[in-house]
Design a protein around this motif. Structure first.
Motif, PDB file in Angstrom:
ATOM      1  N   GLY A   1       0.768  -1.245   0.000  1.00 14.87           N
ATOM      2  CA  GLY A   1       0.000   0.000   0.000  1.00 14.87           C
ATOM      3  C   GLY A   1       0.789   1.281   0.000  1.00 14.87           C
ATOM      4  N   TYR A   2       2.101   1.204  -0.300  1.00 17.00           N
ATOM      5  CA  TYR A   2       2.920   2.408  -0.330  1.00 17.00           C
ATOM      6  C   TYR A   2       3.114   2.884  -1.765  1.00 17.00           C
ATOM      7  CZ  TYR A   2       4.070   1.825   4.588  1.00 17.00           C
ATOM      8  OH  TYR A   2       3.986   1.724   5.947  1.00 17.00           O
ATOM      9  N   LYS A   3       2.958   4.177  -1.969  1.00 23.72           N
ATOM     10  CA  LYS A   3       3.311   4.784  -3.243  1.00 23.72           C
ATOM     11  C   LYS A   3       4.811   5.015  -3.203  1.00 23.72           C
ATOM     12  CE  LYS A   3       1.938   8.514  -6.376  1.00 23.72           C
ATOM     13  NZ  LYS A   3       1.082   9.726  -6.535  1.00 23.72           N
ATOM     14  N   THR A   4       5.542   4.334  -4.076  1.00 26.98           N
ATOM     15  CA  THR A   4       6.985   4.237  -3.923  1.00 26.98           C
ATOM     16  C   THR A   4       7.734   4.907  -5.067  1.00 26.98           C
ATOM     17  OG1 THR A   4       6.650   2.125  -2.803  1.00 26.98           O
ATOM     18  CG2 THR A   4       8.875   2.619  -3.512  1.00 26.98           C
ATOM     19  N   LYS A   5       8.844   5.557  -4.722  1.00 26.18           N
ATOM     20  CA  LYS A   5       9.738   6.157  -5.712  1.00 26.18           C
ATOM     21  C   LYS A   5      11.167   5.756  -5.397  1.00 26.18           C
ATOM     22  CE  LYS A   5       7.036  10.256  -6.928  1.00 26.18           C
ATOM     23  NZ  LYS A   5       6.861   9.829  -8.336  1.00 26.18           N
ATOM     24  N   VAL A   6      11.971   5.622  -6.442  1.00 24.83           N
ATOM     25  CA  VAL A   6      13.392   5.342  -6.288  1.00 24.83           C
ATOM     26  C   VAL A   6      14.147   6.403  -7.079  1.00 24.83           C
ATOM     27  CG1 VAL A   6      15.230   3.651  -6.614  1.00 24.83           C
ATOM     28  CG2 VAL A   6      12.900   2.864  -6.139  1.00 24.83           C
ATOM     29  N   PHE A   7      15.037   7.134  -6.427  1.00 24.58           N
ATOM     30  CA  PHE A   7      15.748   8.198  -7.138  1.00 24.58           C
ATOM     31  C   PHE A   7      17.117   8.448  -6.523  1.00 24.58           C
ATOM     32  CE2 PHE A   7      12.975  10.132  -3.967  1.00 24.58           C
ATOM     33  CZ  PHE A   7      13.789  11.036  -3.321  1.00 24.58           C
ATOM     34  N   GLU A   8      17.954   9.167  -7.283  1.00 21.33           N
ATOM     35  CA  GLU A   8      19.296   9.521  -6.827  1.00 21.33           C
ATOM     36  C   GLU A   8      19.210  10.703  -5.873  1.00 21.33           C
ATOM     37  OE1 GLU A   8      22.738   9.729  -9.710  1.00 21.33           O
ATOM     38  OE2 GLU A   8      22.580  11.841  -9.189  1.00 21.33           O
ATOM     39  N   PHE A   9      19.971  10.639  -4.781  1.00 26.96           N
ATOM     40  CA  PHE A   9      19.905  11.757  -3.832  1.00 26.96           C
ATOM     41  C   PHE A   9      21.256  12.374  -3.510  1.00 26.96           C
ATOM     42  CE2 PHE A   9      21.070   8.345  -1.089  1.00 26.96           C
ATOM     43  CZ  PHE A   9      21.579   8.863   0.080  1.00 26.96           C
ATOM     44  N   ILE A  10      22.348  11.768  -3.955  1.00 30.81           N
ATOM     45  CA  ILE A  10      23.677  12.359  -3.801  1.00 30.81           C
ATOM     46  C   ILE A  10      24.401  12.152  -5.117  1.00 30.81           C
ATOM     47  CG2 ILE A  10      25.901  12.249  -2.608  1.00 30.81           C
ATOM     48  CD1 ILE A  10      24.467  11.242  -0.154  1.00 30.81           C
ATOM     49  N   ALA A  11      25.096  13.163  -5.583  1.00 32.20           N
ATOM     50  CA  ALA A  11      25.803  13.052  -6.860  1.00 32.20           C
ATOM     51  C   ALA A  11      26.771  11.877  -6.830  1.00 32.20           C
ATOM     52  CB  ALA A  11      26.549  14.347  -7.161  1.00 32.20           C
ATOM     53  N   THR A  12      26.903  11.197  -7.952  1.00 32.79           N
ATOM     54  CA  THR A  12      27.717   9.980  -8.008  1.00 32.79           C
ATOM     55  C   THR A  12      29.190  10.228  -7.712  1.00 32.79           C
ATOM     56  OG1 THR A  12      27.813  10.294 -10.400  1.00 32.79           O
ATOM     57  CG2 THR A  12      26.207   8.721  -9.580  1.00 32.79           C
ATOM     58  N   GLU A  13      29.656  11.479  -7.864  1.00 28.49           N
ATOM     59  CA  GLU A  13      31.069  11.723  -7.562  1.00 28.49           C
ATOM     60  C   GLU A  13      31.351  11.675  -6.064  1.00 28.49           C
ATOM     61  OE1 GLU A  13      29.318  15.931  -8.423  1.00 28.49           O
ATOM     62  OE2 GLU A  13      29.169  13.902  -9.218  1.00 28.49           O
TER      63      GLU A  13
END
Length: 390
Positions: free
Chosen positions: A331-343
């Protein structure tokens, strides 16, 4: 694109830059429904490096500002129109131009009288908005981020920016969540407490709410130190407790955070959040050994995962993808995203679930999707499934 009206719009954009009549430009109506970038709003800004188009990129959970050099503006705008957006609105002191491109690649250009006659003053470099203020901030001083005069140390500038970026992301996630009155926040694996203190500071002093915040940490010396700093900071409703994510005794949970909990400890945290029916679950996974050991694709994908580093990356995608689907199943509306620059770090994925409905049992359709993914990749069990008895 070689559409006549698109070409006309491009020329109007060039003229507005050449004649210094540009007021602002907006790109909207995304071409791909699944894309996170919702729109771009730009105005000219005089920066230290010269004239730029200062753009706000709007995403579901946060806004990002990027600056496009003056001589690249037309090229970048037209590329966005070709690849990302159907609509563009160009406002100048002479006319307003509204470009509408259809999915069938026809285009209309509407020209109207200028709605903004006065050209705004150029934006200039300004100090970035900080949600966490260093001035008179006791916990930042005690944690070694600032000097005795409450100035951020040169060696801790990155840490200070990280704290503000973290809180900015939390702000974006919580803006549509009802967390009024008293509620409970649990930070699993608080470590030295940097982020836990920043979160409490933001919720109490910026949002003006009254949460009870608990930082969970295994190491007793860190728990003792952080509780001492919380007392010095007069953070009366922030407490640190010794224990593991899996076993610690906790009250009701409304917001659960677990950043960089290693391997299946992330699953333990999500399990605690789901079973407590937490309104929000925020995790930054670290290490993905449990699935990687099982990964044996039965199809031609096995030719790719024979290479160690690619197998590792595939295991990361599958582990976090299945976690996100399990959260959706409950029942969770879910997102997956980047939160810190890869460097800064390769471990930069944030899995966020916001409760959309309360479920005691998982959605069978989503469970079927998970089972099919596991079958294709030769995965027998996912630890979070096991914990939930799926």
């Amino acid at each position: 694109m070689s559409l006549i009206n698109v070409d006309k719009f491009e020329q109007h954009l060039r003229d507005s830059l050449k004649n210094d009549t540009l007021v602002k430009i907006t790109l909207s109506n995304k071409r791909k429904k699944e894309a996170d970038l919702k729109s771009i709003n730009g105005k000219l800004a005089q920066l230290k490096k010269g004239l730029h188009l200062s753009c706000i990129y709007r995403y579901p959970t946060n806004d990002i500002t990027k600056n496009i050099p003056f001589d690249e503006i037309v090229e970048k705008v037209m590329k966005y129109l070709e690849e990302d957006f159907f609509n563009a609105d160009l406002y100048t002191t002479e006319n307003d131009f509204h470009l509408l491109i259809s999915p069938q690649q026809s285009a209309k250009l509407r020209v109207k009288a200028a709605s903004m006659k006065a050209k705004p003053q150029l934006q200039h470099d300004k100090q970035k908005r900080r949600l966490i203020d260093a001035k008179d901030n006791v916990y930042l001083q005690e944690l070694g981020v600032t000097t005795k005069e409450f100035k951020v140390k040169n060696s801790m500038q990155d840490k200070y920016r990280q704290l503000n970026k973290y809180v900015e992301i939390i702000e974006g996630i919580l803006k549509n969540v009802d967390l009024s009155g008293n509620y409970n926040v649990v930070d699993m694996g608080a470590g030295k407490g940097y982020l836990t203190f920043a979160l409490y500071d933001y919720l109490k002093n910026v949002v003006k709410q009254s949460p009870e915040v608990i930082g969970v940490e295994m190491r007793p010396e860190l728990v003792k130190k952080c509780n001492g700093i919380a007392e010095k900071s007069n953070f009366d409703h922030l407490k640190f407790k010794q224990g593991t994510i899996k076993d610690i005794d906790l009250p009701a949970i409304d917001l659960l955070i677990a950043l960089h909990a290693c391997d299946t400890a992330t699953d333990d945290a999500i399990y605690r959040g789901i079973t407590a029916k937490s309104k929000v679950i925020i995790c930054a996974p670290c290490c993905h050994k449990q699935v990687r050991k099982q990964l044996e694709p039965q199809d031609s994908l096995g030719k790719i995962t024979q290479f160690g580093i690619l197998k590792e990356r595939q295991a990361e995608l599958l582990t976090d993808g299945i976690r996100a689907l399990i959260m959706e199943a409950y029942g969770y509306k879910t997102k997956v995203f980047e939160f810190i620059a890869t460097e800064h770090t390769a471990k930069n994925v944030l899995v966020v679930g916001v409760q959309d409905e309360i479920r005691d049992t998982p959605n069978p359709e989503v469970v079927e999707q998970i089972n099919e993914i596991k079958r294709i990749h030769g995965i027998s069990t996912h630890h979070l499934e096991t914990l939930l008895g799926m």
